[in-house]
Motif scaffolding. Sequence first.
Motif, PDB file in Angstrom:
ATOM      1  N   ASN A   1      43.220-104.384 -86.036  1.00  0.00           N
ATOM      2  CA  ASN A   1      43.744-103.188 -85.375  1.00  0.00           C
ATOM      3  C   ASN A   1      43.721-103.346 -83.856  1.00  0.00           C
ATOM      4  N   SER A   2      42.671-103.978 -83.349  1.00  0.00           N
ATOM      5  CA  SER A   2      42.567-104.207 -81.902  1.00  0.00           C
ATOM      6  C   SER A   2      43.647-105.167 -81.437  1.00  0.00           C
ATOM      7  N   PHE A   3      43.841-106.266 -82.182  1.00  0.00           N
ATOM      8  CA  PHE A   3      44.890-107.226 -81.825  1.00  0.00           C
ATOM      9  C   PHE A   3      46.268-106.569 -81.868  1.00  0.00           C
ATOM     10  N   ASP A   4      46.483-105.750 -82.875  1.00  0.00           N
ATOM     11  CA  ASP A   4      47.774-105.085 -83.028  1.00  0.00           C
ATOM     12  C   ASP A   4      48.082-104.211 -81.810  1.00  0.00           C
ATOM     13  N   VAL A   5      47.133-103.348 -81.460  1.00  0.00           N
ATOM     14  CA  VAL A   5      47.334-102.461 -80.312  1.00  0.00           C
ATOM     15  C   VAL A   5      47.405-103.261 -79.018  1.00  0.00           C
TER      16      VAL A   5
ATOM     17  N   LEU B   1      41.429-101.740 -72.812  1.00  0.00           N
ATOM     18  CA  LEU B   1      40.823-100.409 -72.743  1.00  0.00           C
ATOM     19  C   LEU B   1      41.363 -99.479 -73.828  1.00  0.00           C
ATOM     20  N   LEU B   2      42.529 -99.812 -74.385  1.00  0.00           N
ATOM     21  CA  LEU B   2      43.110 -99.012 -75.460  1.00  0.00           C
ATOM     22  C   LEU B   2      42.864 -99.608 -76.840  1.00  0.00           C
ATOM     23  N   SER B   3      42.392-100.842 -76.885  1.00  0.00           N
ATOM     24  CA  SER B   3      42.294-101.528 -78.170  1.00  0.00           C
ATOM     25  C   SER B   3      40.857-101.864 -78.539  1.00  0.00           C
ATOM     26  N   PHE B   4      40.303-102.908 -77.968  1.00  0.00           N
ATOM     27  CA  PHE B   4      38.998-103.409 -78.395  1.00  0.00           C
ATOM     28  C   PHE B   4      37.875-102.399 -78.146  1.00  0.00           C
ATOM     29  N   LEU B   5      37.881-101.782 -76.975  1.00  0.00           N
ATOM     30  CA  LEU B   5      36.786-100.867 -76.636  1.00  0.00           C
ATOM     31  C   LEU B   5      36.746 -99.651 -77.556  1.00  0.00           C
ATOM     32  N   PRO B   6      37.803 -98.861 -77.712  1.00  0.00           N
ATOM     33  CA  PRO B   6      37.711 -97.676 -78.589  1.00  0.00           C
ATOM     34  C   PRO B   6      37.714 -98.011 -80.072  1.00  0.00           C
ATOM     35  N   ILE B   7      38.392 -99.082 -80.476  1.00  0.00           N
ATOM     36  CA  ILE B   7      38.487 -99.391 -81.902  1.00  0.00           C
ATOM     37  C   ILE B   7      37.197 -99.981 -82.438  1.00  0.00           C
TER      38      ILE B   7
END
Length: 310
Positions: free
Chosen positions: A55-59, A108-114
């Motif tokens: 999901n992080s890679f996707d975003v 900041l939109l992917s790895f950190l919140p996910i």
Amino acid sequence: MHMLLPCNCIIITNYFVVSLAVADMLVALCAMTFNASVEISGKWMFGTVMCDMWNSFDVYFSTASIMHLCCISVDRYYAIVQPLDYPLIMTHRRVFFMLLMVWLSPALLSFLPICSGWYTTTENWRYLKSNPHVCEFKVNKAYAIVSSSMSFWIPGIVMLSMYYRIYLEADRQERLVYRSKVAALLLDKHLQISQIPKPRPSIQVEQSTISTMRRERKAARTLGIIMSAFLLCWLPFFLWYITSTLCDTCTTPRIVVGILFWIGYFNSALNPIIYAYFNRDFRAAFKKTLKSCTLVKGTLSSITESVGKF
């Protein structure tokens, strides 16, 4: 269009295009492959940790690809609308900073919140951790608004604004060229009627002026193709993404969700085709690469035949 621009302008543009190609390639490797496995098998087979990473890679890479398109639109705006100021504005240091932000800010939109679980509800987070065979990207309302704004709506507005101004400038230059051509033809006709010798051959419209008008038309048409591909691929996904999150009672069939995801992915496949096809330097480099590969293949075949005979 490139013949109107200085060499430095072409080099700067190629930095963005190459970086965009890397981002699109990573979308295919790190996002499409996992999504394809889920669509084929019907379940998630890689555990909860890899679910968060996928999901992080996707975003991350999808956002990076869109941000690259936004940077290219800004670069094209200054190159076409303000060509004299372009070398002072788009310096190598500023381009490096833009590329750095394009690659760092999506984290900041992917790895950190996910990976921390901020992107979804508490119930869904617990459900995913207790069911490693399930990997659903169900977000909360706050994350949906922030992520869609940063990944699509804000870059999309910037791109539309830049390309609209570019189109207006190209149209203005085309009208100026047309008026100059008409004025030169009328003057030439007046000199013929009055039997006045032409003072200089430069009164006639130069062929380069006509070529300039044609390049401006091609530039405007190319920008239309780029924006159309971007909107057609990503607008349906982000409309569904924001409405399905804000609407608590709305449900979407799984097959529709899969189609929307793959339509968005398709933009990453179109980007190299669009930018490389309309970039004369990239076409020439690609042809040279193919010729080099053919030459190497022929050399290896000759060596193999010689070794076999020996």
